[in-house]
Design an enzyme around this catalytic site. Structure first.
Site, PDB file in Angstrom:
ATOM      1  N   GLY A 133       0.864  -1.176   0.000  1.00  0.00           N
ATOM      2  CA  GLY A 133       0.000   0.000   0.000  1.00  0.00           C
ATOM      3  C   GLY A 133       0.902   1.227   0.000  1.00  0.00           C
ATOM      4  O   GLY A 133       1.861   1.299   0.787  1.00  0.00           O
ATOM      5  N   ALA A 134       0.607   2.173  -0.894  1.00  0.00           N
ATOM      6  CA  ALA A 134       1.549   3.269  -1.143  1.00  0.00           C
ATOM      7  C   ALA A 134       1.988   4.029   0.122  1.00  0.00           C
ATOM      8  O   ALA A 134       3.197   4.144   0.387  1.00  0.00           O
ATOM      9  CB  ALA A 134       0.953   4.210  -2.181  1.00  0.00           C
ATOM     10  N   ASP A 180      -1.459   4.889  -6.315  1.00  0.00           N
ATOM     11  CA  ASP A 180      -0.028   4.738  -6.047  1.00  0.00           C
ATOM     12  C   ASP A 180       0.771   5.932  -6.558  1.00  0.00           C
ATOM     13  O   ASP A 180       1.858   6.222  -6.059  1.00  0.00           O
ATOM     14  CB  ASP A 180       0.496   3.436  -6.649  1.00  0.00           C
ATOM     15  CG  ASP A 180       0.053   2.280  -5.767  1.00  0.00           C
ATOM     16  OD1 ASP A 180      -1.117   1.877  -5.868  1.00  0.00           O
ATOM     17  OD2 ASP A 180       0.855   1.846  -4.922  1.00  0.00           O
TER      18      ASP A 180
HETATM   19  O1  MRU Z   1       0.442  -3.859  -4.756  1.00  0.00           O
HETATM   20  P1  MRU Z   1      -0.180  -3.173  -3.572  1.00  0.00           P
HETATM   21  O2  MRU Z   1      -1.032  -4.070  -2.747  1.00  0.00           O
HETATM   22  O3  MRU Z   1       0.832  -2.405  -2.766  1.00  0.00           O
HETATM   23  O4  MRU Z   1      -1.144  -2.115  -4.257  1.00  0.00           O
HETATM   24  C1  MRU Z   1      -1.845  -1.239  -3.438  1.00  0.00           C
HETATM   25  C2  MRU Z   1      -2.792  -0.364  -4.184  1.00  0.00           C
HETATM   26  O5  MRU Z   1      -2.888  -0.399  -5.384  1.00  0.00           O
HETATM   27  C3  MRU Z   1      -3.548   0.627  -3.361  1.00  0.00           C
HETATM   28  O6  MRU Z   1      -4.771   0.908  -3.957  1.00  0.00           O
HETATM   29  C4  MRU Z   1      -2.729   1.911  -3.276  1.00  0.00           C
HETATM   30  O7  MRU Z   1      -1.440   1.666  -2.835  1.00  0.00           O
HETATM   31  C5  MRU Z   1      -3.363   2.910  -2.399  1.00  0.00           C
HETATM   32  S1  MRU Z   1      -3.269   2.487  -0.699  1.00  0.00           S
HETATM   33  C6  MRU Z   1      -3.947   3.733   0.170  1.00  0.00           C
END
Ligand code: MRU
Length: 358
Positions: free
Chosen positions: A51-52, A239
Protein backbone atom coordinates in the site's frame (compact mmCIF):
# COMPACT_ATOMS: atom_id res chain seq x y z
CA UNK A 1 -16.63 10.90 17.83
CA UNK A 2 -13.12 10.24 16.61
CA UNK A 3 -12.14 7.67 14.00
CA UNK A 4 -9.69 5.12 15.43
CA UNK A 5 -8.21 2.05 13.78
CA UNK A 6 -6.33 -0.56 15.74
CA UNK A 7 -4.48 -2.10 12.78
CA UNK A 8 -0.98 -0.72 12.42
CA UNK A 9 1.01 -2.03 9.43
CA UNK A 10 4.34 -0.40 10.40
CA UNK A 11 5.81 0.67 13.74
CA UNK A 12 9.12 1.94 15.04
CA UNK A 13 10.02 0.16 18.27
CA UNK A 14 13.30 0.92 20.01
CA UNK A 15 15.53 0.99 16.96
CA UNK A 16 13.60 -1.78 15.23
CA UNK A 17 10.93 -1.76 12.56
CA UNK A 18 7.93 -3.95 13.26
CA UNK A 19 5.53 -4.81 10.46
CA UNK A 20 2.33 -6.81 10.35
CA UNK A 21 3.04 -9.51 7.74
CA UNK A 22 0.22 -8.94 5.23
CA UNK A 23 1.07 -12.06 3.24
CA UNK A 24 -0.21 -14.05 6.27
CA UNK A 25 -3.58 -12.33 6.44
CA UNK A 26 -6.37 -13.23 6.97
CA UNK A 27 -5.18 -16.55 8.37
CA UNK A 28 -2.94 -15.16 11.10
CA UNK A 29 -1.74 -11.87 12.52
CA UNK A 30 2.01 -12.28 12.71
CA UNK A 31 4.60 -9.56 13.08
CA UNK A 32 8.16 -9.30 11.81
CA UNK A 33 10.76 -7.24 13.70
CA UNK A 34 13.70 -5.97 11.68
CA UNK A 35 16.99 -4.33 12.65
CA UNK A 36 18.50 -4.42 9.19
CA UNK A 37 17.46 -2.17 6.31
CA UNK A 38 17.91 -5.03 3.81
CA UNK A 39 15.23 -6.99 5.67
CA UNK A 40 12.93 -3.98 5.30
CA UNK A 41 13.72 -3.79 1.58
CA UNK A 42 12.81 -7.49 1.23
CA UNK A 43 9.60 -7.05 3.22
CA UNK A 44 8.52 -4.24 0.86
CA UNK A 45 9.49 -6.24 -2.27
CA UNK A 46 7.66 -9.33 -1.01
CA UNK A 47 4.64 -7.20 -0.09
CA UNK A 48 4.69 -8.18 3.56
CA UNK A 49 4.08 -4.47 3.97
CA UNK A 50 2.21 -2.88 1.07
CA UNK A 51 0.00 0.00 0.00
CA UNK A 52 1.55 3.27 -1.14
CA UNK A 53 1.53 5.30 2.12
CA UNK A 54 2.57 2.28 4.22
CA UNK A 55 5.57 1.48 2.04
CA UNK A 56 6.57 5.15 2.22
CA UNK A 57 6.66 4.96 6.01
CA UNK A 58 8.32 1.51 6.01
CA UNK A 59 10.95 2.81 3.58
CA UNK A 60 11.65 5.84 5.78
CA UNK A 61 12.12 3.59 8.82
CA UNK A 62 14.30 1.29 6.69
CA UNK A 63 16.50 4.28 5.85
CA UNK A 64 16.65 5.15 9.56
CA UNK A 65 17.79 1.59 10.37
CA UNK A 66 20.38 1.83 7.60
CA UNK A 67 21.61 5.16 8.98
CA UNK A 68 21.95 3.81 12.53
CA UNK A 69 24.11 0.92 11.28
CA UNK A 70 26.64 3.02 9.35
CA UNK A 71 30.06 2.76 11.02
CA UNK A 72 31.88 6.00 10.36
CA UNK A 73 32.42 9.35 12.05
CA UNK A 74 33.07 11.03 8.75
CA UNK A 75 30.13 13.12 7.55
CA UNK A 76 30.76 12.70 3.79
CA UNK A 77 31.43 8.96 4.06
CA UNK A 78 28.21 8.66 6.08
CA UNK A 79 26.19 10.44 3.40
CA UNK A 80 27.72 8.19 0.71
CA UNK A 81 26.70 5.05 2.63
CA UNK A 82 23.23 6.40 3.32
CA UNK A 83 22.80 7.10 -0.37
CA UNK A 84 23.34 3.37 -1.06
CA UNK A 85 20.75 2.46 1.60
CA UNK A 86 18.20 4.86 0.09
CA UNK A 87 18.89 3.63 -3.43
CA UNK A 88 18.34 -0.01 -2.41
CA UNK A 89 15.06 0.78 -0.66
CA UNK A 90 13.80 2.96 -3.51
CA UNK A 91 14.41 0.17 -6.05
CA UNK A 92 12.09 -2.30 -4.28
CA UNK A 93 8.81 -1.08 -5.76
CA UNK A 94 8.86 1.60 -8.46
CA UNK A 95 5.24 2.68 -8.92
CA UNK A 96 4.18 4.19 -5.59
CA UNK A 97 5.80 7.60 -5.42
CA UNK A 98 5.30 7.67 -1.63
CA UNK A 99 8.40 5.49 -1.26
CA UNK A 100 10.80 7.80 -3.11
CA UNK A 101 9.09 10.84 -1.58
CA UNK A 102 9.64 9.55 1.97
CA UNK A 103 13.22 8.46 1.27
CA UNK A 104 14.03 11.86 -0.20
CA UNK A 105 12.67 13.50 2.95
CA UNK A 106 14.88 11.35 5.17
CA UNK A 107 17.91 12.11 2.96
CA UNK A 108 17.22 15.85 3.09
CA UNK A 109 16.68 15.86 6.86
CA UNK A 110 19.93 13.97 7.46
CA UNK A 111 21.94 16.33 5.31
CA UNK A 112 21.08 19.14 7.76
CA UNK A 113 22.96 17.37 10.57
CA UNK A 114 26.25 18.80 11.91
CA UNK A 115 27.84 15.45 12.66
CA UNK A 116 27.13 11.75 12.22
CA UNK A 117 25.55 11.37 15.65
CA UNK A 118 23.07 14.12 14.95
CA UNK A 119 22.46 12.83 11.41
CA UNK A 120 21.45 9.44 12.78
CA UNK A 121 18.91 10.92 15.14
CA UNK A 122 17.58 13.20 12.39
CA UNK A 123 16.94 10.11 10.22
CA UNK A 124 14.83 8.48 12.95
CA UNK A 125 13.03 11.72 13.79
CA UNK A 126 12.14 12.42 10.16
CA UNK A 127 10.75 8.91 9.63
CA UNK A 128 8.59 9.30 12.76
CA UNK A 129 7.46 12.72 11.57
CA UNK A 130 6.44 11.27 8.20
CA UNK A 131 4.37 8.60 9.91
CA UNK A 132 2.65 11.15 12.15
CA UNK A 133 1.92 13.50 9.23
CA UNK A 134 0.55 10.65 7.13
CA UNK A 135 -1.77 9.67 9.98
CA UNK A 136 -3.19 13.19 10.19
CA UNK A 137 -3.45 13.46 6.41
CA UNK A 138 -5.40 10.20 6.19
CA UNK A 139 -7.82 11.46 8.82
CA UNK A 140 -8.44 14.71 6.91
CA UNK A 141 -8.79 12.81 3.66
CA UNK A 142 -11.38 10.52 5.23
CA UNK A 143 -13.51 13.51 6.23
CA UNK A 144 -13.32 15.00 2.72
CA UNK A 145 -14.23 11.68 1.13
CA UNK A 146 -17.14 10.96 3.48
CA UNK A 147 -18.96 14.03 2.12
CA UNK A 148 -19.15 12.35 -1.29
CA UNK A 149 -20.80 9.20 0.05
CA UNK A 150 -24.61 9.41 0.22
CA UNK A 151 -26.52 7.79 3.07
CA UNK A 152 -27.52 4.28 2.05
CA UNK A 153 -24.79 4.03 -0.60
CA UNK A 154 -23.10 0.92 -1.93
CA UNK A 155 -19.46 1.75 -2.61
CA UNK A 156 -17.33 -0.45 -4.83
CA UNK A 157 -13.62 -0.56 -4.00
CA UNK A 158 -10.63 -2.38 -5.48
CA UNK A 159 -7.49 -3.78 -3.84
CA UNK A 160 -6.91 -2.53 -0.30
CA UNK A 161 -6.73 1.17 0.42
CA UNK A 162 -7.43 0.71 4.09
CA UNK A 163 -5.67 0.86 7.44
CA UNK A 164 -3.32 -1.88 6.27
CA UNK A 165 -2.14 0.27 3.37
CA UNK A 166 -1.70 3.54 5.27
CA UNK A 167 -0.97 4.97 8.67
CA UNK A 168 -4.42 5.65 9.98
CA UNK A 169 -7.74 4.29 8.79
CA UNK A 170 -7.08 4.22 5.08
CA UNK A 171 -7.81 6.43 2.10
CA UNK A 172 -10.75 4.84 0.25
CA UNK A 173 -11.71 2.84 3.34
CA UNK A 174 -11.03 5.90 5.53
CA UNK A 175 -13.75 7.78 3.63
CA UNK A 176 -16.13 4.83 4.07
CA UNK A 177 -15.31 4.49 7.78
CA UNK A 178 -15.83 8.23 8.33
CA UNK A 179 -19.19 8.15 6.53
CA UNK A 180 -20.20 5.27 8.80
CA UNK A 181 -19.05 7.21 11.87
CA UNK A 182 -21.22 10.12 10.71
CA UNK A 183 -24.19 7.78 10.95
CA UNK A 184 -24.59 6.94 7.27
CA UNK A 185 -25.54 3.45 6.18
CA UNK A 186 -22.81 2.27 3.81
CA UNK A 187 -22.27 -1.09 2.14
CA UNK A 188 -19.07 -2.09 0.38
CA UNK A 189 -18.61 -4.26 -2.69
CA UNK A 190 -14.98 -5.40 -2.62
CA UNK A 191 -13.35 -6.88 -5.70
CA UNK A 192 -11.19 -9.86 -4.82
CA UNK A 193 -8.23 -8.28 -6.70
CA UNK A 194 -6.34 -10.98 -8.50
CA UNK A 195 -3.56 -11.96 -8.56
CA UNK A 196 -2.68 -11.37 -4.90
CA UNK A 197 -6.22 -11.05 -3.56
CA UNK A 198 -5.82 -7.89 -1.51
CA UNK A 199 -9.59 -7.33 -1.72
CA UNK A 200 -10.48 -10.81 -0.48
CA UNK A 201 -7.70 -11.19 2.06
CA UNK A 202 -7.28 -7.65 3.37
CA UNK A 203 -10.22 -5.34 2.59
CA UNK A 204 -12.82 -7.96 3.51
CA UNK A 205 -10.86 -8.76 6.69
CA UNK A 206 -10.55 -5.11 7.75
CA UNK A 207 -14.20 -4.25 7.14
CA UNK A 208 -15.65 -7.45 8.57
CA UNK A 209 -13.71 -6.87 11.79
CA UNK A 210 -15.50 -3.54 12.22
CA UNK A 211 -18.91 -4.78 11.23
CA UNK A 212 -19.03 -2.70 8.03
CA UNK A 213 -21.17 -4.71 5.59
CA UNK A 214 -18.88 -6.01 2.86
CA UNK A 215 -19.65 -8.30 -0.05
CA UNK A 216 -16.85 -9.84 -2.03
CA UNK A 217 -17.16 -10.10 -5.80
CA UNK A 218 -14.95 -11.54 -8.53
CA UNK A 219 -13.07 -8.77 -10.36
CA UNK A 220 -14.90 -9.64 -13.56
CA UNK A 221 -18.34 -9.21 -11.88
CA UNK A 222 -17.97 -5.43 -11.39
CA UNK A 223 -19.63 -4.56 -14.73
CA UNK A 224 -22.60 -6.76 -13.90
CA UNK A 225 -23.27 -4.92 -10.64
CA UNK A 226 -22.75 -1.47 -12.15
CA UNK A 227 -25.06 -2.17 -15.07
CA UNK A 228 -27.81 -3.30 -12.69
CA UNK A 229 -27.61 -0.04 -10.71
CA UNK A 230 -26.14 -1.77 -7.66
CA UNK A 231 -23.16 0.57 -7.26
CA UNK A 232 -23.59 4.20 -6.16
CA UNK A 233 -19.94 5.15 -6.48
CA UNK A 234 -16.49 3.66 -6.85
CA UNK A 235 -13.70 4.78 -4.51
CA UNK A 236 -10.16 3.48 -4.99
CA UNK A 237 -6.72 4.46 -3.71
CA UNK A 238 -3.71 5.50 -5.78
CA UNK A 239 -0.03 4.74 -6.05
CA UNK A 240 0.85 7.80 -8.06
CA UNK A 241 -1.12 10.71 -9.48
CA UNK A 242 0.46 12.63 -12.36
CA UNK A 243 0.09 16.40 -12.75
CA UNK A 244 -2.77 16.01 -15.26
CA UNK A 245 -4.73 13.75 -12.88
CA UNK A 246 -3.92 10.39 -14.51
CA UNK A 247 -3.78 7.80 -11.75
CA UNK A 248 -1.71 4.64 -11.34
CA UNK A 249 -3.38 2.15 -9.02
CA UNK A 250 -3.74 -1.62 -8.66
CA UNK A 251 -4.14 -3.32 -12.03
CA UNK A 252 -7.84 -3.52 -12.88
CA UNK A 253 -8.58 0.04 -11.75
CA UNK A 254 -8.63 1.32 -15.34
CA UNK A 255 -11.24 -1.27 -16.35
CA UNK A 256 -13.40 -0.26 -13.36
CA UNK A 257 -13.15 3.42 -14.33
CA UNK A 258 -14.25 2.73 -17.92
CA UNK A 259 -17.14 0.61 -16.65
CA UNK A 260 -18.12 3.36 -14.21
CA UNK A 261 -18.17 5.97 -17.01
CA UNK A 262 -20.22 3.65 -19.24
CA UNK A 263 -22.77 3.16 -16.44
CA UNK A 264 -22.86 6.75 -15.13
CA UNK A 265 -21.32 5.79 -11.76
CA UNK A 266 -19.09 8.44 -10.09
CA UNK A 267 -15.49 7.25 -9.93
CA UNK A 268 -13.40 8.71 -7.10
CA UNK A 269 -9.71 8.33 -6.30
CA UNK A 270 -8.54 8.95 -2.73
CA UNK A 271 -4.91 10.02 -2.37
CA UNK A 272 -2.77 11.79 0.22
CA UNK A 273 -0.55 14.59 -1.09
CA UNK A 274 2.48 12.26 -0.83
CA UNK A 275 0.96 10.27 -3.72
CA UNK A 276 0.73 13.25 -6.07
CA UNK A 277 3.73 13.61 -8.37
CA UNK A 278 3.67 16.97 -10.13
CA UNK A 279 7.02 16.19 -11.79
CA UNK A 280 5.25 13.82 -14.20
CA UNK A 281 3.09 15.52 -16.82
CA UNK A 282 0.94 12.47 -17.48
CA UNK A 283 0.35 8.85 -16.55
CA UNK A 284 2.42 7.59 -19.52
CA UNK A 285 5.52 8.52 -17.53
CA UNK A 286 4.61 6.50 -14.43
CA UNK A 287 6.83 3.41 -14.07
CA UNK A 288 4.69 0.29 -13.85
CA UNK A 289 6.03 -2.50 -11.67
CA UNK A 290 6.10 -5.93 -13.29
CA UNK A 291 5.94 -8.75 -10.80
CA UNK A 292 6.65 -12.44 -11.10
CA UNK A 293 4.50 -14.36 -13.63
CA UNK A 294 4.09 -16.96 -10.89
CA UNK A 295 1.64 -14.67 -9.13
CA UNK A 296 -0.65 -15.22 -12.16
CA UNK A 297 0.02 -18.90 -12.88
CA UNK A 298 -0.50 -19.74 -9.20
CA UNK A 299 -3.05 -18.84 -6.55
CA UNK A 300 -1.69 -18.73 -3.01
CA UNK A 301 1.23 -20.92 -4.06
CA UNK A 302 -0.83 -23.56 -5.92
CA UNK A 303 -0.42 -23.83 -9.67
CA UNK A 304 -3.64 -23.09 -11.57
CA UNK A 305 -2.21 -22.80 -15.12
CA UNK A 306 -0.58 -25.59 -17.11
CA UNK A 307 3.15 -26.14 -16.60
CA UNK A 308 5.20 -24.02 -19.02
CA UNK A 309 2.50 -21.46 -19.88
CA UNK A 310 3.78 -17.89 -19.96
CA UNK A 311 2.19 -15.00 -18.07
CA UNK A 312 2.62 -11.24 -17.73
CA UNK A 313 2.00 -9.53 -14.44
CA UNK A 314 1.86 -5.72 -14.42
CA UNK A 315 0.98 -4.83 -10.81
CA UNK A 316 -0.63 -1.50 -11.70
CA UNK A 317 -2.40 0.27 -14.55
CA UNK A 318 -3.03 3.90 -15.38
CA UNK A 319 -6.51 5.41 -15.42
CA UNK A 320 -6.71 8.51 -17.64
CA UNK A 321 -8.02 11.51 -15.74
CA UNK A 322 -11.03 11.90 -18.04
CA UNK A 323 -12.60 8.91 -16.27
CA UNK A 324 -12.05 10.33 -12.79
CA UNK A 325 -14.94 12.29 -11.30
CA UNK A 326 -12.82 13.72 -8.46
CA UNK A 327 -9.61 13.12 -6.55
CA UNK A 328 -10.12 13.20 -2.79
CA UNK A 329 -7.12 14.73 -1.02
CA UNK A 330 -6.61 15.87 2.58
CA UNK A 331 -6.62 19.44 1.23
CA UNK A 332 -9.98 19.12 -0.47
CA UNK A 333 -11.73 17.55 -3.43
CA UNK A 334 -9.78 18.12 -6.64
CA UNK A 335 -11.73 18.18 -9.89
CA UNK A 336 -11.00 18.89 -13.55
CA UNK A 337 -8.86 20.61 -14.67
CA UNK A 338 -6.55 18.57 -12.45
CA UNK A 339 -3.51 20.40 -13.75
CA UNK A 340 -4.81 23.37 -11.72
CA UNK A 341 -6.62 21.72 -8.81
CA UNK A 342 -3.80 19.29 -7.89
CA UNK A 343 -1.28 22.12 -7.78
CA UNK A 344 -3.65 24.09 -5.55
CA UNK A 345 -3.92 21.09 -3.24
CA UNK A 346 -0.13 20.69 -3.03
CA UNK A 347 0.46 24.38 -2.51
CA UNK A 348 -2.02 24.38 0.34
CA UNK A 349 -4.51 26.72 -1.23
CA UNK A 350 -7.92 26.03 0.21
CA UNK A 351 -9.91 26.48 -2.99
CA UNK A 352 -9.46 23.08 -4.59
CA UNK A 353 -11.50 22.11 -7.61
CA UNK A 354 -12.63 23.35 -10.96
CA UNK A 355 -15.44 22.09 -13.15
CA UNK A 356 -17.10 18.73 -12.66
CA UNK A 357 -16.40 15.98 -15.18
CA UNK A 358 -18.98 13.65 -13.72
O1 MRU B 1 0.44 -3.86 -4.76
P1 MRU B 1 -0.18 -3.17 -3.57
O2 MRU B 1 -1.03 -4.07 -2.75
O3 MRU B 1 0.83 -2.40 -2.77
O4 MRU B 1 -1.14 -2.12 -4.26
C1 MRU B 1 -1.84 -1.24 -3.44
C2 MRU B 1 -2.79 -0.36 -4.18
O5 MRU B 1 -2.89 -0.40 -5.38
C3 MRU B 1 -3.55 0.63 -3.36
O6 MRU B 1 -4.77 0.91 -3.96
C4 MRU B 1 -2.73 1.91 -3.28
O7 MRU B 1 -1.44 1.67 -2.83
C5 MRU B 1 -3.36 2.91 -2.40
S1 MRU B 1 -3.27 2.49 -0.70
C6 MRU B 1 -3.95 3.73 0.17
Amino acid sequence: MELRCTVSPVEWRQDRVRILDQTRLPWEQSFIEMRDYLAVANAIREMRVRGAPAIGVAGAYGAALGALAIQTEDREAFLGELHKVIYTLAATRPTAVNLTWALRRVGQAVSRGRDVLQMKSLAVEEAQKIQHEEELATERLGRQGADLIPDGATVLTHCNAGALATCGCGTALGAIRTAKLQGKQVRVLATETRPLLQGARLTAWELAQEGIPVTLIADSAAGHFMSRGKVDCVIVGADRVAANGDVANKVGTYSLAVLAAENGVPFYVAAPLSTIDLTLASGDQIPIEERSPEEVTHILGSRTAPEGVSAFNPAFDVTPSRYITAIITPAGIARQPYIVSLRQAIEGRTQVGGGDNA
